[in-house]
Design a protein around this motif. Structure first.
Motif, short mmCIF file in Angstrom:
data_model
loop_
_atom_site.label_atom_id
_atom_site.label_comp_id
_atom_site.label_asym_id
_atom_site.label_seq_id
_atom_site.Cartn_x
_atom_site.Cartn_y
_atom_site.Cartn_z
N TRP A 64 68.58 14.96 5.36
CA TRP A 64 69.65 14.85 6.34
C TRP A 64 70.18 16.24 6.66
O TRP A 64 70.48 17.03 5.78
CB TRP A 64 70.78 13.98 5.79
N VAL A 67 77.30 21.28 16.52
CA VAL A 67 77.71 21.06 17.92
C VAL A 67 78.19 19.63 18.11
O VAL A 67 79.27 19.38 18.64
CB VAL A 67 76.52 21.35 18.87
N CYS A 68 77.35 18.67 17.69
CA CYS A 68 77.68 17.27 17.88
C CYS A 68 78.57 16.72 16.77
O CYS A 68 79.13 15.63 16.92
CB CYS A 68 76.41 16.41 17.90
N VAL A 126 77.55 15.58 13.83
CA VAL A 126 76.90 14.40 13.26
C VAL A 126 75.89 14.87 12.23
O VAL A 126 75.56 16.05 12.15
CB VAL A 126 76.15 13.57 14.33
N SER A 127 75.38 13.91 11.44
CA SER A 127 74.27 14.16 10.54
C SER A 127 73.06 13.45 11.11
O SER A 127 73.18 12.38 11.68
CB SER A 127 74.56 13.58 9.16
N PHE A 128 71.87 14.03 10.93
CA PHE A 128 70.67 13.35 11.42
C PHE A 128 69.52 13.53 10.44
O PHE A 128 69.49 14.47 9.66
CB PHE A 128 70.28 13.86 12.82
N ALA A 129 68.58 12.58 10.50
CA ALA A 129 67.42 12.59 9.62
C ALA A 129 66.28 13.29 10.33
O ALA A 129 66.00 13.01 11.50
CB ALA A 129 67.02 11.15 9.29
N PRO A 182 68.56 15.65 17.45
CA PRO A 182 67.95 14.78 18.47
C PRO A 182 68.85 14.58 19.69
O PRO A 182 68.38 14.17 20.75
CB PRO A 182 67.71 13.45 17.74
N LEU A 183 70.14 14.88 19.56
CA LEU A 183 71.04 14.67 20.69
C LEU A 183 71.14 15.92 21.57
O LEU A 183 70.87 15.87 22.76
CB LEU A 183 72.44 14.28 20.20
N CYS A 184 71.53 17.04 20.99
CA CYS A 184 71.78 18.23 21.81
C CYS A 184 70.66 19.25 21.73
O CYS A 184 70.63 20.19 22.51
CB CYS A 184 73.11 18.87 21.44
N ILE A 198 68.34 6.48 23.88
CA ILE A 198 69.14 6.56 22.66
C ILE A 198 69.91 5.27 22.48
O ILE A 198 70.63 4.85 23.39
CB ILE A 198 70.11 7.75 22.76
N VAL A 231 65.96 7.40 19.41
CA VAL A 231 67.03 7.92 18.56
C VAL A 231 68.09 6.81 18.44
O VAL A 231 68.40 6.14 19.42
CB VAL A 231 67.68 9.18 19.17
N VAL A 277 72.10 5.82 16.87
CA VAL A 277 73.35 6.42 16.41
C VAL A 277 74.27 5.32 15.87
O VAL A 277 74.48 4.30 16.52
CB VAL A 277 74.08 7.14 17.57
N VAL A 337 70.86 9.01 13.55
CA VAL A 337 71.99 9.94 13.64
C VAL A 337 73.21 9.22 13.08
O VAL A 337 73.52 8.10 13.49
CB VAL A 337 72.25 10.38 15.10
N ILE A 373 79.90 11.70 21.98
CA ILE A 373 78.49 11.84 21.63
C ILE A 373 77.67 12.07 22.89
O ILE A 373 76.80 12.93 22.93
CB ILE A 373 78.00 10.58 20.89
N ASN A 408 77.29 15.69 24.68
CA ASN A 408 76.45 16.74 24.10
C ASN A 408 74.97 16.53 24.34
O ASN A 408 74.18 17.42 24.04
CB ASN A 408 76.69 16.83 22.59
N ILE A 409 74.61 15.37 24.83
CA ILE A 409 73.18 15.05 24.93
C ILE A 409 72.51 15.80 26.06
O ILE A 409 73.00 15.83 27.18
CB ILE A 409 72.98 13.52 25.12
N LYS A 410 71.38 16.42 25.71
CA LYS A 410 70.63 17.16 26.74
C LYS A 410 69.50 16.27 27.24
O LYS A 410 68.77 15.71 26.46
CB LYS A 410 70.04 18.44 26.13
#
Lengths: 127, 103
Positions: free
Chosen positions: A100, A105-106, A108-111, A120-122, B3, B65, B67, B87, B98, B101-103
Protein backbone atom coordinates in the motif's frame (compact mmCIF):
# COMPACT_ATOMS: atom_id res chain seq x y z
CA UNK A 1 17.56 -19.65 19.86
CA UNK A 2 13.99 -20.88 19.36
CA UNK A 3 12.71 -22.04 16.00
CA UNK A 4 12.22 -19.05 13.66
CA UNK A 5 8.69 -18.04 12.80
CA UNK A 6 7.40 -18.16 9.26
CA UNK A 7 6.21 -14.72 8.14
CA UNK A 8 2.46 -14.31 8.36
CA UNK A 9 0.64 -12.70 5.46
CA UNK A 10 -1.64 -9.79 6.16
CA UNK A 11 -3.74 -7.81 3.72
CA UNK A 12 -3.30 -4.42 5.27
CA UNK A 13 -2.07 -2.94 8.53
CA UNK A 14 -4.61 -0.85 10.47
CA UNK A 15 -4.59 2.88 9.77
CA UNK A 16 -4.40 3.75 13.48
CA UNK A 17 -1.82 3.00 16.15
CA UNK A 18 -3.95 1.53 18.92
CA UNK A 19 -6.80 1.97 21.39
CA UNK A 20 -7.08 3.78 24.69
CA UNK A 21 -9.88 3.36 27.25
CA UNK A 22 -11.70 6.59 27.98
CA UNK A 23 -13.47 7.79 31.10
CA UNK A 24 -10.82 6.42 33.42
CA UNK A 25 -7.22 7.07 34.41
CA UNK A 26 -5.11 4.24 33.02
CA UNK A 27 -1.68 3.30 34.30
CA UNK A 28 0.74 4.62 31.73
CA UNK A 29 3.25 1.82 32.21
CA UNK A 30 0.81 -0.98 31.43
CA UNK A 31 0.19 -1.58 27.78
CA UNK A 32 -0.74 -4.52 25.62
CA UNK A 33 0.95 -5.01 22.28
CA UNK A 34 -1.36 -6.54 19.70
CA UNK A 35 0.73 -7.92 16.87
CA UNK A 36 -0.19 -7.16 13.29
CA UNK A 37 -1.07 -10.78 12.53
CA UNK A 38 -3.27 -10.87 15.67
CA UNK A 39 -5.11 -7.78 14.46
CA UNK A 40 -5.53 -9.47 11.10
CA UNK A 41 -6.85 -12.65 12.76
CA UNK A 42 -9.60 -10.68 14.52
CA UNK A 43 -10.38 -8.85 11.32
CA UNK A 44 -10.68 -12.06 9.28
CA UNK A 45 -12.71 -14.11 11.76
CA UNK A 46 -14.71 -11.60 13.77
CA UNK A 47 -15.25 -8.85 11.23
CA UNK A 48 -15.13 -10.49 7.80
CA UNK A 49 -16.64 -13.65 9.35
CA UNK A 50 -14.41 -16.20 7.68
CA UNK A 51 -14.01 -19.64 9.24
CA UNK A 52 -10.68 -20.32 10.91
CA UNK A 53 -9.79 -22.65 8.05
CA UNK A 54 -10.44 -19.94 5.44
CA UNK A 55 -8.60 -17.37 7.51
CA UNK A 56 -5.57 -19.65 7.87
CA UNK A 57 -5.43 -19.92 4.07
CA UNK A 58 -5.65 -16.15 3.66
CA UNK A 59 -2.88 -15.66 6.19
CA UNK A 60 -0.83 -18.47 4.58
CA UNK A 61 -0.28 -20.36 7.82
CA UNK A 62 -1.43 -23.76 9.08
CA UNK A 63 -4.75 -24.02 10.92
CA UNK A 64 -3.18 -24.72 14.35
CA UNK A 65 -0.93 -21.71 13.89
CA UNK A 66 -3.87 -19.55 12.98
CA UNK A 67 -5.80 -20.74 16.03
CA UNK A 68 -2.87 -19.86 18.29
CA UNK A 69 -2.64 -16.38 16.79
CA UNK A 70 -6.39 -15.84 17.06
CA UNK A 71 -6.57 -17.03 20.66
CA UNK A 72 -3.66 -14.81 21.61
CA UNK A 73 -5.43 -11.85 19.99
CA UNK A 74 -8.66 -12.50 21.86
CA UNK A 75 -6.92 -12.86 25.21
CA UNK A 76 -5.08 -9.60 24.70
CA UNK A 77 -8.27 -7.81 23.73
CA UNK A 78 -10.08 -9.29 26.72
CA UNK A 79 -7.34 -7.92 28.95
CA UNK A 80 -7.67 -4.46 27.40
CA UNK A 81 -11.43 -4.59 27.95
CA UNK A 82 -11.38 -5.84 31.52
CA UNK A 83 -8.38 -4.20 33.18
CA UNK A 84 -8.57 -1.68 31.19
CA UNK A 85 -5.29 -0.66 29.61
CA UNK A 86 -3.81 0.88 26.52
CA UNK A 87 -3.42 -1.32 23.47
CA UNK A 88 -0.79 -0.64 20.81
CA UNK A 89 -1.01 -2.40 17.48
CA UNK A 90 2.45 -3.21 16.31
CA UNK A 91 5.10 -5.89 16.03
CA UNK A 92 4.79 -9.58 15.30
CA UNK A 93 6.04 -11.44 12.25
CA UNK A 94 3.76 -10.15 9.53
CA UNK A 95 4.18 -8.75 6.08
CA UNK A 96 1.56 -7.22 3.86
CA UNK A 97 0.99 -9.18 0.68
CA UNK A 98 -0.33 -6.15 -1.12
CA UNK A 99 1.90 -3.13 -0.98
CA UNK A 100 0.00 0.00 0.00
CA UNK A 101 1.31 3.39 -0.99
CA UNK A 102 0.12 6.87 -0.12
CA UNK A 103 -0.66 9.64 -2.56
CA UNK A 104 -0.09 13.04 -0.97
CA UNK A 105 -2.00 14.82 -3.71
CA UNK A 106 -5.21 12.84 -3.40
CA UNK A 107 -4.75 12.00 0.30
CA UNK A 108 -5.57 8.34 -0.27
CA UNK A 109 -3.81 4.99 0.02
CA UNK A 110 -3.63 2.67 -2.98
CA UNK A 111 -2.48 -0.87 -3.74
CA UNK A 112 0.26 -1.22 -6.34
CA UNK A 113 3.63 -2.86 -7.14
CA UNK A 114 6.37 -2.25 -4.58
CA UNK A 115 8.44 0.03 -6.82
CA UNK A 116 7.69 2.86 -9.25
CA UNK A 117 4.05 2.98 -8.27
CA UNK A 118 1.87 5.83 -9.47
CA UNK A 119 -1.44 6.93 -8.05
CA UNK A 120 -4.27 5.41 -10.12
CA UNK A 121 -6.29 8.61 -9.70
CA UNK A 122 -3.94 11.54 -10.33
CA UNK A 123 -0.93 9.76 -11.79
CA UNK A 124 1.74 11.30 -9.56
CA UNK A 125 4.50 9.19 -8.07
CA UNK A 126 3.81 7.73 -4.64
CA UNK A 127 5.05 9.00 -1.29
CA UNK B 1 -10.39 4.71 -17.63
CA UNK B 2 -13.41 3.75 -15.56
CA UNK B 3 -13.35 4.25 -11.80
CA UNK B 4 -15.88 2.62 -9.47
CA UNK B 5 -16.60 4.47 -6.22
CA UNK B 6 -18.57 3.25 -3.20
CA UNK B 7 -21.03 6.02 -2.21
CA UNK B 8 -23.69 6.89 0.32
CA UNK B 9 -25.89 8.75 -2.17
CA UNK B 10 -26.40 8.88 -5.92
CA UNK B 11 -25.31 12.44 -6.60
CA UNK B 12 -22.11 14.45 -6.95
CA UNK B 13 -22.28 15.75 -3.37
CA UNK B 14 -22.19 12.20 -2.03
CA UNK B 15 -19.78 11.01 0.62
CA UNK B 16 -17.56 8.03 -0.16
CA UNK B 17 -18.73 4.93 1.69
CA UNK B 18 -16.54 3.45 4.38
CA UNK B 19 -17.26 -0.16 3.37
CA UNK B 20 -16.95 -1.30 -0.22
CA UNK B 21 -19.52 -4.12 -0.35
CA UNK B 22 -22.17 -2.53 1.87
CA UNK B 23 -22.58 0.83 0.18
CA UNK B 24 -25.95 2.04 -1.14
CA UNK B 25 -24.65 3.24 -4.49
CA UNK B 26 -21.74 2.86 -6.86
CA UNK B 27 -20.57 5.80 -8.91
CA UNK B 28 -18.87 4.88 -12.17
CA UNK B 29 -16.74 7.71 -13.46
CA UNK B 30 -15.29 7.64 -16.96
CA UNK B 31 -12.12 9.75 -16.85
CA UNK B 32 -12.00 10.01 -20.64
CA UNK B 33 -15.48 11.48 -21.09
CA UNK B 34 -16.09 12.93 -17.64
CA UNK B 35 -19.37 11.02 -17.44
CA UNK B 36 -20.71 9.91 -14.09
CA UNK B 37 -23.15 7.02 -13.78
CA UNK B 38 -24.85 5.86 -10.56
CA UNK B 39 -25.76 2.21 -9.99
CA UNK B 40 -27.66 1.01 -6.91
CA UNK B 41 -26.14 -1.77 -4.86
CA UNK B 42 -29.10 -4.14 -4.91
CA UNK B 43 -27.44 -6.98 -2.96
CA UNK B 44 -26.63 -4.65 -0.08
CA UNK B 45 -28.64 -6.45 2.62
CA UNK B 46 -27.69 -10.02 1.78
CA UNK B 47 -25.63 -11.64 4.53
CA UNK B 48 -22.02 -12.38 3.64
CA UNK B 49 -19.79 -11.94 0.57
CA UNK B 50 -21.17 -8.49 -0.29
CA UNK B 51 -17.70 -7.34 -1.31
CA UNK B 52 -17.34 -10.21 -3.75
CA UNK B 53 -20.67 -9.45 -5.45
CA UNK B 54 -19.83 -5.75 -5.60
CA UNK B 55 -16.43 -6.53 -7.14
CA UNK B 56 -18.03 -8.72 -9.80
CA UNK B 57 -20.60 -6.04 -10.61
CA UNK B 58 -17.95 -3.38 -11.12
CA UNK B 59 -15.63 -5.72 -13.03
CA UNK B 60 -18.49 -6.38 -15.49
CA UNK B 61 -18.78 -2.62 -16.00
CA UNK B 62 -15.13 -2.53 -17.04
CA UNK B 63 -13.91 -0.67 -14.00
CA UNK B 64 -10.12 -0.61 -13.51
CA UNK B 65 -9.86 1.32 -10.26
CA UNK B 66 -12.14 1.09 -7.21
CA UNK B 67 -12.44 3.59 -4.35
CA UNK B 68 -13.91 3.02 -0.86
CA UNK B 69 -13.10 3.54 2.83
CA UNK B 70 -11.96 -0.05 3.13
CA UNK B 71 -12.22 -3.44 1.41
CA UNK B 72 -13.02 -6.79 3.00
CA UNK B 73 -11.09 -10.01 2.43
CA UNK B 74 -13.24 -11.48 -0.32
CA UNK B 75 -13.34 -8.24 -2.26
CA UNK B 76 -9.57 -7.77 -1.97
CA UNK B 77 -8.93 -11.30 -3.14
CA UNK B 78 -11.12 -10.89 -6.27
CA UNK B 79 -9.82 -7.42 -7.13
CA UNK B 80 -6.18 -8.48 -6.81
CA UNK B 81 -6.77 -11.47 -9.08
CA UNK B 82 -8.45 -9.28 -11.69
CA UNK B 83 -5.77 -6.58 -11.45
CA UNK B 84 -8.26 -3.89 -10.44
CA UNK B 85 -6.55 -1.17 -8.44
CA UNK B 86 -7.86 -0.51 -4.92
CA UNK B 87 -7.87 2.99 -3.47
CA UNK B 88 -8.64 3.43 0.22
CA UNK B 89 -9.74 6.77 1.64
CA UNK B 90 -9.78 5.75 5.34
CA UNK B 91 -11.23 9.08 6.52
CA UNK B 92 -14.64 10.41 5.38
CA UNK B 93 -14.22 12.10 2.01
CA UNK B 94 -16.50 13.78 -0.49
CA UNK B 95 -16.86 12.38 -3.99
CA UNK B 96 -16.00 15.80 -5.45
CA UNK B 97 -12.64 15.89 -3.61
CA UNK B 98 -11.60 12.63 -5.22
CA UNK B 99 -12.90 13.46 -8.69
CA UNK B 100 -11.12 16.80 -8.94
CA UNK B 101 -7.70 15.13 -8.79
CA UNK B 102 -8.37 12.53 -11.45
CA UNK B 103 -6.41 12.90 -14.66
Amino acid sequence: MSRTRKTRSIQRAPSYQGLKPYGVQVKSNVEVELHLEEYEAIKLCDFDLLTQAEAADVMEVSRPTFTRIYESARRKMARVLVEPCVMKIRGGHAMARTVWHQCLVCQVSFAAEPVNAVCPLCGTGRI
Amino acid sequence: MKIGIALHQNNRDAMIHENFGRCAWFGIYDSASGDMQFIPNSDLDQPGHAGLRASRLLAEEGVQVVVAGRFGSHAMDFLEKHKIRMVVTELPRRLEDILCNIK
